[in-house]
Scaffold this motif. Structure first.
Motif, PDB file in Angstrom:
ATOM      1  N   ASN A  63       0.716  -1.440  -0.115  1.00 37.44           N
ATOM      2  CA  ASN A  63      -0.126  -0.031  -0.096  1.00 37.44           C
ATOM      3  C   ASN A  63       0.781   1.156   0.004  1.00 37.44           C
ATOM      4  O   ASN A  63       0.544   2.456  -0.700  1.00 37.44           O
ATOM      5  CB  ASN A  63      -1.004  -0.148   1.207  1.00 37.44           C
ATOM      6  CG  ASN A  63      -2.157  -0.992   0.938  1.00 37.44           C
ATOM      7  OD1 ASN A  63      -2.946  -0.679   0.294  1.00 37.44           O
ATOM      8  ND2 ASN A  63      -2.115  -2.276   1.751  1.00 37.44           N
ATOM      9  N   THR A  94      -2.985  -2.229  -6.066  1.00 37.62           N
ATOM     10  CA  THR A  94      -4.212  -2.356  -5.177  1.00 37.62           C
ATOM     11  C   THR A  94      -4.961  -3.813  -5.622  1.00 37.62           C
ATOM     12  O   THR A  94      -5.635  -4.162  -4.473  1.00 37.62           O
ATOM     13  CB  THR A  94      -5.200  -1.310  -5.545  1.00 37.62           C
ATOM     14  OG1 THR A  94      -4.446  -0.069  -5.233  1.00 37.62           O
ATOM     15  CG2 THR A  94      -6.364  -1.370  -4.419  1.00 37.62           C
ATOM     16  N   SER A 157      -5.207   3.248   0.161  1.00 35.95           N
ATOM     17  CA  SER A 157      -3.915   3.199   0.470  1.00 35.95           C
ATOM     18  C   SER A 157      -3.352   3.868   1.837  1.00 35.95           C
ATOM     19  O   SER A 157      -2.606   3.659   2.659  1.00 35.95           O
ATOM     20  CB  SER A 157      -2.793   3.415  -0.731  1.00 35.95           C
ATOM     21  OG  SER A 157      -2.943   4.692  -1.067  1.00 35.95           O
TER      22      SER A 157
END
Length: 277
Positions: A63, A94, A157
């Protein structure tokens, strides 16, 4: 002769060592077996903690990398080739993070047949990780580049990175000096970030409808994304934010339609029935 007789009459040392004791109980040969037996139990008690730490570290690394790459993709002064690559890499990162989270939480399907896969999908379909995985797949496979879609990726994130830093580096001087205030702000404003993400996701749906009138139109992508928006509207993890945004849109659009475009009432009611079922 006498020496030979005496040597034959003496019992061997091995006969004493092999004979059992007089009380009939077996003699223990190794006193360290208890310590060796207790060794694996102590190590197995430490394994789950290390596994959890590894999972958190992997999620944090992915992330954090996604956040940096997405920022590079949004910067307007970045070169075109770099912007395109970072745009796709942010969605791919992601998607990998979401898949890894689904695997660690739900594992694999118990049976690799149609029924087993259906049961597995029903168990993960309403989760946030599955929603973001489909979200990323929808945009990473499209030739249409919408940097507006990176806002939801950045919010996700940022939440993961701030949570990890606050839990694991709260005693670090570097964290206290530079990162404590941003991380505290992120954790105290998760609702604001979720509302921003929901506005972004719904706005992307209307942008895809507008793109149908251009040469970059993609009917399949638009249909898939509106199915995803419908899932976001009904899934418990995102329903509250999306329903609030759609309620605001309805309060703004419905009076205008009734006043200026009454012929749209019938198709809009049909769309609402499909949306709510």
């Amino acid at each position: 002769m006498s020496t030979n007789g005496s040597s034959q009459s003496m019992p061997s040392a091995s006969s004493y060592s092999s004979s059992p004791p007089s009380d009939g109980q077996p003699r223990t040969r190794n006193t360290g077996s208890t310590a060796r037996a207790s060794g694996p139990s102590a190590t197995t008690g430490q394994n789950p903690t290390s596994v959890r730490w590894d999972r958190q570290t992997i999620q944090f690394s992915v992330n954090a990398w996604v956040f940096v790459v997405a920022v590079l993709a949004i910067i307007p002064l970045a070169p075109i080739n770099l912007s395109r690559r970072t745009y796709r890499l942010s969605f791919m990162g992601t998607a990998c993070s979401s898949l890894y989270s689904l695997y660690t939480l739900y594992g694999r399907p118990r049976a690799l047949n149609l029924q087993g896969i259906q049961v597995y999908l029903q168990s993960i379909m309403a989760t946030k990780d599955f929603i973001y995985f489909i979200y990323c797949i929808t945009f990473v496979t499209s030739h249409l580049s919408l940097k507006f879609a990176l806002i939801s990726i950045l919010c996700r994130s940022l939440e993961h990175v701030a949570k990890f830093l606050r839990r694991n580096f709260s005693r670090s001087t570097l964290y206290r000096k530079y990162l404590e205030n941003p991380c505290v702000w992120v954790e105290s404003n998760t609702t604001t970030l979720s509302i921003l993400s929901s506005h972004t996701e719904i706005g992307l749906g209307f942008l895809l409808i507008v793109s149908l009138f251009s040469w970059q139109r993609n009917i399949i992508q638009t249909f898939m994304y509106w199915q995803l928006l419908k899932l976001m509207y009904h899934a418990p993890v995102t329903a509250g934010y999306h329903q609030s945004v759609w309620a605001n849109i309805g309060r703004t659009i419905n009076p205008l339609v009734h006043r200026h475009c009454p012929f749209l009432n019938t198709p809009l009611s049909a769309v609402q029935r499909w949306w709510l079922r």
